[in-house]
Design an enzyme around this catalytic site. Structure first.
Site, PDB file in Angstrom:
ATOM      1  N   ARG A 175      17.283  51.230  98.581  1.00  0.00           N
ATOM      2  CA  ARG A 175      15.585  51.551  98.772  1.00  0.00           C
ATOM      3  C   ARG A 175      14.868  51.113  97.292  1.00  0.00           C
ATOM      4  O   ARG A 175      15.001  51.541  96.621  1.00  0.00           O
ATOM      5  CB  ARG A 175      15.262  52.960  98.903  1.00  0.00           C
ATOM      6  CG  ARG A 175      13.781  53.219  99.201  1.00  0.00           C
ATOM      7  CD  ARG A 175      13.613  54.679  99.624  1.00  0.00           C
ATOM      8  NE  ARG A 175      13.950  55.693  98.797  1.00  0.00           N
ATOM      9  CZ  ARG A 175      13.566  56.942  99.055  1.00  0.00           C
ATOM     10  NH1 ARG A 175      12.878  57.239 100.000  1.00  0.00           N
ATOM     11  NH2 ARG A 175      13.798  57.945  98.066  1.00  0.00           N
ATOM     12  N   ASP A 456      12.830  65.469  94.412  1.00  0.00           N
ATOM     13  CA  ASP A 456      12.625  64.247  93.959  1.00  0.00           C
ATOM     14  C   ASP A 456      11.045  64.264  93.837  1.00  0.00           C
ATOM     15  O   ASP A 456      10.339  65.087  94.044  1.00  0.00           O
ATOM     16  CB  ASP A 456      13.168  63.195  94.827  1.00  0.00           C
ATOM     17  CG  ASP A 456      12.516  63.143  96.376  1.00  0.00           C
ATOM     18  OD1 ASP A 456      11.888  63.702  96.680  1.00  0.00           O
ATOM     19  OD2 ASP A 456      13.143  62.096  97.103  1.00  0.00           O
TER      20      ASP A 456
END
Length: 542
Positions: A175, A456
């Site tokens: 990603r 996160d």
């Protein structure tokens, strides 16, 4: 476009660079293996070709944000109605992307990559985005680690253990960063390059041919898209990259995270734009909640309750999931479920059992709804998710499962705010999580265990935008009747900071958490909701 095989080079920095390319980040001997003149020329070519369009699309985001702030609501596009109603499917998937029943995610740190690839999951998404703090060292070391992982030479020696890859490992997806982020340490013609193109370009340049030789391919997750036009830009990047490296069109496969509210209204259009390169869609649940608040949250009727009450079963989240699954299966591709952020609670077996039961229940819901796989944040959760999907999904996926006869969600259903309460505990927790995460991020760590959850940037974003929403929408009250005011916010923030200072070294507080406090305060008290906390936070990184 300049020739990529033999770029003209300059020695204007510590790195040997193509002309009009400058690397301002620190030099290390191993970095030159990744930041070669040819690789930098490839990134520079992508930048020169696509940067003008990227900037146009970022401006379009701001125009839409202004419309939403003025009261307009997201809706399905009338100009693409015929595309949504017509029958078509994306290109077939390669064999190693047919079965994705459990995917594990994490940053591109060396031990994490080895453990994740060895975890028993079908896929490992190596994350250059929300679980990685993009310090220069993290970014380049991450590319080195990915190169070694592709070639299966990755290893780590510690006093306690030697880490190496097993014979059978997960399929690797990467990603890159979102379109909104820059890589400030690499300048092309005096401009910082796109973080997305830098991450994608280096990984693709160094590994695409090697991946194909090993029977797999260059596979990606695409974050933070807000429209099909942004998906179209990625598709154009893929086509040019494949042409430059003499790789057949369609070799790249990419899964798009539907993690913004505007993108939910363009799921068909996004798959259409990427139809030669699509590997499906993913329900990026945490960023989706963040985007919901950022998009419509200035209006009191869209005020959300405590984060813990915004579950996947509330009406608007359930509608979003139903839409993603139906869209993907109609188009012949995977609909991936969301993240289980729990981590094992080693010192309390009773609490650990409750946490693992929540994971089991969540994955059971996803499999029954028709998801083709799911995400976990910790290797210990892989067996739990596998057990559920093995039982309920005997085939590699559920794409051919008969589609639901339930009507597709309406715009009103996607926008409906969940009911619930706002509590002092919820407000305090948002401040605490946002502050602790942001301080760790400034210190170079983007994947932070907090209160038995792996946090996160997405969950930190929810925390800070909820505080902004509650402070800025008229009439916000706690469950006990108290108004959410600037005075209450500052009193709770002081309590959170005082507690934190008792737990960390003073030097750490001064270097990492004091700037985090200042940034968080600026973001939640500003008149307008900032797009991303990582944009101003990035300026605090070396």
């Amino acid at each position: 476009m300049e020739t990529l095989d033999q770029p003209r080079v300059s020695t204007s920095s510590s790195f040997l660079c193509p002309e009009r390319v400058k690397v301002t980040g620190a030099h290390a001997s191993t970095f030159a293996e990744i930041l070669t003149p040819s690789a930098l020329a490839f990134v520079a070519a992508l930048h020169r070709h696509f940067e003008p369009r990227r900037q146009e699309l970022l401006k379009l985001r701001q125009l839409r944000r202004a419309e939403y702030a003025a009261g307009k609501l997201p809706d399905f596009l009338p100009e693409t109605q015929s595309l949504r109603q017509s029958d078509w499917q994306v290109a077939p998937l390669p064999d190693d992307l047919q079965d994705r029943r459990v995917e594990i995610t994490g940053p591109t740190e060396r031990k994490m990559i080895i453990n994740a690839l060895n975890s028993g999951a079908k896929v490992f998404m190596a994350d250059c985005e929300d679980s990685s703090a993009p310090t220069w060292e993290n970014v380049v070391h991450g590319q080195i680690n990915l190169r070694d992982a592709v070639r299966r030479t990755i290893a780590l020696e510690t006093p306690a253990k030697t880490y190496r890859l097993k014979e059978k490992t997960a399929t690797l997806l990467v990603r890159p960063r979102g379109w909104h982020l820059n890589e400030k340490h690499v300048l092309v013609d005096g401009e910082p390059v796109s973080g997305a193109l830098f991450d994608f370009g280096l990984y693709f340049f160094h590994n695409a041919h090697e991946l194909l030789a090993r029977g797999t391919g260059p596979y990606f997750y695409l974050p933070k898209l807000e429209s099909h036009l942004e998906a179209r830009l990625w598709n154009e990047v893929f086509e040019l990259a494949q042409w430059e490296l003499k790789i057949p069109k369609g070799t790249i496969k990419a899964t798009v995270l539907i993690e913004t509210l505007p993108a939910a209204f363009e799921t068909n259009e996004i798959l259409w734009e990427l139809r030669q390169h699509s590997a499906g869609l993913n329900c990026g649940r945490w960023d989706y909640i963040f985007s919901y608040i950022k998009t419509v949250g200035a209006q009191p009727e869209y005020r959300l309750p405590d984060r813990s009450q915004v579950t996947m079963t509330v009406p608007n989240m359930a509608a979003y999931v139903r839409l993603v699954i139906d869209t993907c299966h109609r188009r012949g591709v995977h609909a991936m479920g969301g993240m289980a952020a729990q981590i094992p609670i080693k010192d309390n077996q009773a609490e650990n059992a409750i946490a693992l039961d929540k994971v089991h229940t969540d994955k059971l819901r996803e499999a029954r709804l028709g998801h083709d796989g799911t995400w976990v944040a910790h290797p210990a959760l892989v067996p739990i998710a596998l057990e559920v999907f093995d039982e309920l999904m005997p085939g590699p996926n559920q794409i051919d499962k008969p589609r639901s006869t339930e009507p597709l969600p309406t715009a009103a259903e996607l926008l409906q705010a969940p009911q619930g309460t706002i509590t002092e505990a919820g407000l305090r927790q948002n401040l605490d999580v946002a502050l602790r995460y942001l301080g760790a991020w400034i210190g170079g760590n983007g994947c932070v265990p907090l209160y038995n959850l792996m946090e996160d940037a997405a969950t930190a974003e929810i925390s800070r935008v909820q505080v902004w929403q509650w402070l800025h929408t008229p009439g916000t009250e706690l469950a006990d009747g108290r108004a959410v005011t600037a005075e209450l916010y500052r009193a709770l923030l002081k309590d959170v900071v005082d507690k934190l200072r008792q737990e960390v070294e003073e030097e750490t507080y001064v270097e990492h958490y004091r700037p985090a406090v200042q940034l968080l305060d600026r973001l939640v008290t500003a008149d307008e909701c900032a797009d991303f906390l990582t944009l101003p936070a990035y300026e605090l990184l070396p």
